[in-house]
Design a protein around this motif. Structure first.
Motif, short mmCIF file in Angstrom:
data_model
loop_
_atom_site.label_atom_id
_atom_site.label_comp_id
_atom_site.label_asym_id
_atom_site.label_seq_id
_atom_site.Cartn_x
_atom_site.Cartn_y
_atom_site.Cartn_z
N MET A 1 0.84 -1.19 0.00
CA MET A 1 0.00 0.00 0.00
C MET A 1 0.88 1.25 0.00
N LYS A 2 0.57 2.18 -0.88
CA LYS A 2 1.30 3.44 -0.94
C LYS A 2 0.45 4.53 -0.30
N ILE A 3 1.02 5.21 0.69
CA ILE A 3 0.30 6.27 1.40
C ILE A 3 1.07 7.58 1.25
N THR A 4 0.35 8.61 0.86
CA THR A 4 0.91 9.97 0.78
C THR A 4 0.21 10.82 1.82
N THR A 5 0.99 11.47 2.69
CA THR A 5 0.40 12.27 3.76
C THR A 5 0.64 13.76 3.54
N HIS A 6 -0.23 14.55 4.13
CA HIS A 6 0.01 15.98 4.23
C HIS A 6 1.21 16.19 5.16
N THR A 7 1.93 17.27 4.95
CA THR A 7 3.13 17.51 5.77
C THR A 7 2.80 17.55 7.26
N ALA B 1 0.81 15.67 8.79
CA ALA B 1 0.47 14.33 9.30
C ALA B 1 1.57 13.31 9.06
N LYS B 2 2.76 13.76 8.65
CA LYS B 2 3.82 12.81 8.29
C LYS B 2 4.24 11.92 9.45
N ASN B 3 4.12 12.43 10.68
CA ASN B 3 4.51 11.62 11.84
C ASN B 3 3.45 10.60 12.23
N SER B 4 2.31 10.66 11.58
CA SER B 4 1.21 9.73 11.88
C SER B 4 1.06 8.66 10.80
N LEU B 5 2.04 8.52 9.94
CA LEU B 5 1.94 7.61 8.80
C LEU B 5 1.56 6.19 9.21
N LEU B 6 2.25 5.63 10.21
CA LEU B 6 1.99 4.24 10.60
C LEU B 6 0.59 4.08 11.18
N LYS B 7 0.13 5.09 11.93
CA LYS B 7 -1.21 5.02 12.50
C LYS B 7 -2.27 5.12 11.40
N THR C 1 -12.86 23.40 3.24
CA THR C 1 -13.05 21.97 3.08
C THR C 1 -12.38 21.31 4.28
N PRO C 2 -12.86 20.16 4.75
CA PRO C 2 -12.16 19.48 5.84
C PRO C 2 -10.69 19.25 5.47
N HIS C 3 -9.80 19.52 6.42
CA HIS C 3 -8.37 19.51 6.13
C HIS C 3 -7.90 18.14 5.66
N PRO C 4 -7.20 18.06 4.52
CA PRO C 4 -6.71 16.77 4.02
C PRO C 4 -5.58 16.22 4.89
N ILE C 5 -5.59 14.92 5.09
CA ILE C 5 -4.56 14.26 5.90
C ILE C 5 -3.71 13.33 5.05
#
Length: 252
Positions: free
Chosen positions: A1-7, A9-15, A89-93
């Motif tokens: 699975m490839k996940i791209t996060t907002h800056t 939320a980068k520390n929450s990637l594993l969660k 808009t609700p903030h993108p994560i």
């Protein structure tokens, strides 16, 4: 699975990855549609919405893999563009894409969860809602601002604008973002962008009058175009629904 996060939320990637991997078994269902599902989870103690897009048809599985951005990625990208242009808009994560091998698999869009007081649909269904006309005019001003900022929201429909009461004012937030254009909009395109919102002539009258005032347009002409586009959409909708009924009859 490839996940791209907002800056942010980068520390929450594993969660985030853990929430998506357990999407089917956990979370609180918010919307269970025929194609997509939205569930509410907690991330870092705060509620987030995860939208799971259904696996697309074969042609789109190829297109999203090699030619086009997925709905999840477009939602993520467009949310950032909206915020950059000052539209709510609700903030993108994050967004995530499951590996589907040689073809596109499943995708997910993660954003903050916003508790709305109502949506535009409430105004369509409940004409006695408190401050009904004031909210409708404020919504029209929001749409005008969106148009002025070059945002053509192709899914500008009753359920896709969340409304939050903020003191004496109202704030508006767009959701379901994967179909959007950013361009200068002419008068006809602006009028057509109202066509899916309501079948009620009195609502169109109020919106047209307010929009004409904001844009310095002729109010009679504005209402004429807005109502004609609304009628055109309603006629197409009726024909489509009738065709579906016929097809369902012949299937049975």
């Amino acid at each position: 699975m490839k996940i791209t996060t907002h800056t942010s939320a980068k520390n929450s990637l594993l969660k985030i990855k853990d929430l998506i991997l357990h999407f089917d078994k956990k979370g609180k269902m918010l919307s269970d549609g025929s194609r997509n599902q939205i569930k509410i989870f907690k991330l870092e103690g705060k509620p987030v919405a995860i939208k799971a897009f259904g696996v697309p048809n074969l042609i789109n599985r190829f297109a999203y893999k090699y030619l086009r951005r997925s709905k999840a990625q477009r939602s993520f990208d467009f949310a950032q563009e909206l915020l950059n242009r000052g539209i709510g808009t609700p903030h993108p994560i994050a967004y995530a894409i499951q590996d589907g091998g040689v073809l596109f698999g499943k995708s997910y869009y993660v954003s903050n969860h916003l508790e709305a007081d109502l949506t535009y649909r409430t105004l369509v269904q409940d004409p006695d809602y408190p401050e009904w006309e004031e909210i409708l005019k404020a919504f029209t001003r929001f749409t005008f601002e969106m148009h002025e900022k070059g945002i053509h929201f192709l899914d500008h429909s009753p359920g896709n604008t969340l409304i939050v009461k903020n003191g004496a004012n109202y704030d508006f937030y767009l959701v379901d973002l994967n179909r959007m254009e950013f361009k200068t909009m002419d008068f006809e395109t602006r009028m057509k962008n109202f066509n899916r919102l309501t079948p009620h002539r009195h609502m169109v009258h109020i919106m047209a009058k307010e929009y004409a005032r904001l844009g310095n347009y002729d109010p009679v002409n504005t209402e004429k175009f807005m109502w004609q586009e609304t009628q055109n959409f309603q006629e197409r909708f009726r024909k489509k629904r009738a065709l579906k009924k016929k097809l369902k009859f012949w299937k049975n």
